[in-house]
Design an enzyme around this catalytic site. Structure first.
Site, PDB file in Angstrom:
ATOM      1  N   TYR A 143       5.401  -0.953  -0.288  1.00 37.63           N
ATOM      2  CA  TYR A 143       4.410   0.111  -0.129  1.00 37.63           C
ATOM      3  C   TYR A 143       4.705   1.338  -0.999  1.00 37.63           C
ATOM      4  O   TYR A 143       3.834   2.181  -1.189  1.00 37.63           O
ATOM      5  CB  TYR A 143       4.336   0.567   1.331  1.00 37.63           C
ATOM      6  N   THR A 144       5.923   1.494  -1.465  1.00 42.39           N
ATOM      7  CA  THR A 144       6.309   2.694  -2.204  1.00 42.39           C
ATOM      8  C   THR A 144       6.425   2.412  -3.699  1.00 42.39           C
ATOM      9  O   THR A 144       6.543   1.260  -4.115  1.00 42.39           O
ATOM     10  CB  THR A 144       7.645   3.250  -1.688  1.00 42.39           C
TER      11      THR A 144
END
Length: 581
Positions: A143-144
């Protein structure tokens, strides 16, 4: 018949296993001295943890940091946008085979979003958690996103110019640097903590500009007073350092010691509350809140009506609601004493120097870095000198061709075999094989006077550069001037104001007021079975007789006040101290 055959095969296999086990010594008890066991089994593990895991080196990095940052550098993440963290983690496993979770946690700490480092090396996008909160956990790597921060360019400057040694990775498929040729003393600029076997390291962070100025002063004079340019540590979370000159000088001199750091707050008169917006780097918001709640429940912080964590995207914030008439400054002095709002940072400047762990003071550590950086610059200049000499050699051969281009073309055309072109050019112009090979590879369209004049016009400038580089290699002062120039550039480009305020510890201790205690009268009871009870006169009048355990009886009754100190002596020669309050 089939069953019998199968059983016979099973028996035969069991006999073979027993024979093999007997041969290998399975089940035998072998005596071995504990010292031999430690030496053979435990020492290699301990050395591996010390050398390859927990203790940083003179460039300021542990191997896990170095492998991650070098992978990102090779991926071209100094320029362009961010990419998925999972991609970076996967590529890093080519150098660091210790699992994706460990690699990602390393990236988290190096990232700007986590707020662990004074000068983060990784720019982050997404939720990277916060170092000051246990509850604010980071998102999964899918997600990052991340890329290298601009200051990371200083970690890899001229790394491709033989400034540091390279070694094969764990499966011998690629190479990695043993150290990074950092242009500033990163070992003291960013905090670093590690726990090895039998030793540990805990290095606090210092202001980049102050460190660069101090290093420049030491280059000019190794005996310079470093306290003139380096006052105290500086932390990303801010706060206030209680400056004790003797203790700080001891840390600077030995690399060991501790200093106190406390939170910063403001009083909101309108809402009658205290807002804490900076806390010590050694604690978390949860630890502070839990301790204050414990004090409030125990009646030691009766001035507090509520406490809550109001941390948001704007930053850290702990709000304490006060009861009417409470003196905020007086309450904070009490909370500093009784909670992690004031904490100690223990320094242990343990660094690997040439493979040996050493605890060094600030001066010695910076002198070691200067020696390391001097070697890097020396190797870089030598690399550039070698390349310049090679280039000059080729241009000198090309210059000779300028004398008679037609002759060069004639030699090539009249040569029957391709393998004879280079030897014939060598004979025709009196040049060596390298120069002749260079001339022979020139395209036909470039065999004109303009092209050759352009290529040979730089010979004079190149000779001046070579002379300058040779003088640098022969002069330590010129080499050091290059380092000083680079340090000043880094300080100017990336330097920032101090985040942590310095206040005098002596003044703070002088202003402390004694905490007022409740001095109301109380009655103390002590029983035969070791039970102890405190009761106020009003409760005593209302309750009459004291309820005791069956068979127990009161042995002591003492009239006292709530402000007394008590000593309890046991039959095991132990004494315990407590307050009546």
């Amino acid at each position: 018949m089939a069953k019998r055959t199968k059983k016979n095969e099973t028996d035969r296999n069991s006999e073979e296993l027993n024979i093999n086990a007997h041969i290998l010594g399975a089940g035998e008890v072998v005596e071995q001295h504990i010292t031999d066991t430690l030496e053979v089994n435990y020492m290699p593990y301990a050395m591996s943890v010390i050398m390859s895991r927990a203790i940083p080196e003179i460039d300021g990095f542990k191997p896990s940091h170095r492998k991650l940052l070098y992978t990102m550098y090779k991926m071209g993440l100094l320029q362009g946008g961010t990419i998925k963290s999972a991609n970076i983690v996967g590529r890093t496993m080519q150098l660091n085979p210790h699992g994706d979770a460990a690699i990602y946690e390393t990236m988290i700490r190096l990232a700007r979003g986590n707020e662990s480092l004074l000068h983060p090396y990784v720019e982050s996008k997404g939720n990277f958690g916060k170092s000051y909160s246990k509850n604010m956990q980071y998102a999964a790597s899918r997600y990052t996103e991340a890329k290298l921060a601009p200051i990371s360019a200083e970690l890899f400057r001229d790394i491709d110019k033989d400034t540091v040694d390279f070694v094969p990775n764990y499966d011998n498929t690629m190479t990695e640097p043993t150290l990074l040729p950092v242009t500033f003393p990163s070992v003291l600029v960013n905090a670093n903590m590690g726990i090895a076997v039998g030793m540990a390291s805990n290095i606090c962070s210092f202001n980049l500009k102050e460190i660069c100025d101090t290093t420049v002063a030491l280059i000019k004079d190794p005996d310079a007073d470093i306290t003139e340019t380096l006052k105290a540590p500086d932390f990303i979370g801010g706060g206030q350092i209680l400056y004790d000159e003797d203790k700080m000088n001891e840390i600077f001199r030995t690399g060991r010691g501790s200093f106190k750091i406390r939170a910063k707050y403001s009083y909101d008169k309108k809402n009658n509350c205290i807002d804490i917006y900076e806390i010590p780097a050694t604690t978390t918001t949860e630890a502070i809140i839990d301790k204050i709640v414990e004090l409030a429940k125990g009646g030691k912080a009766k001035e507090i009506s509520d406490i809550r964590d109001e941390t948001d995207k704007k930053g850290l914030k702990i709000t304490i609601d006060l009861k009417r008439g409470t003196d905020a400054d007086k309450l904070m002095k009490k909370l500093y004493k009784m909670t992690p709002l004031e904490d100690s940072f223990g320094c242990n400047f343990n660094v690997l120097i040439a493979g040996t762990p050493r605890v060094l003071g600030v001066r010695e550590l910076l002198l070691e870095w200067i020696a390391f950086r001097t070697e890097c610059v020396n190797r870089r200049v030598f690399f550039d000198l070698s390349k310049a000499k090679d280039r000059l050699h080729l241009l000198e051969g090309l210059q000779k061709i300028l004398l008679d281009i037609d002759k060069a073309i004639r030699i090539i055309r009249s040569t029957d075999e391709e393998s004879e072109v280079v030897p014939n050019l060598m004979i025709g112009f009196g040049i060596d094989e390298i120069q002749a090979e260079y001339v022979a590879e020139i395209k036909l369209r470039h065999l004109n006077r303009e092209y050759i004049l352009k290529r040979t016009a730089d010979i004079e400038d190149l000779m001046k550069e070579i002379a300058e580089m040779e003088s640098v290699l022969n002069s330590r002062s010129k080499l050091l001037n290059i380092i000083i120039k680079e340090l000043k550039e880094v300080a100017e480009r990336y330097g920032q104001e101090r985040k942590t305020e310095i206040i005098s510890a002596a003044e703070e201790s002088g202003e402390d007021e004694p905490i007022e205690l409740d001095t109301s009268p109380v009655t103390l009871f002590f029983t035969k079975d070791g039970y102890f009870k405190k009761i106020t006169p009003q409760s005593l009048r209302m309750s009459g007789e004291q309820k005791l355990k069956e068979g127990d009886e009161i042995t002591q009754t003492v009239e006292s006040t709530n402000a007394e100190e008590l000593l309890f002596f046991s039959n095991k020669s132990q004494v315990y101290k407590s307050r009546t309050s």
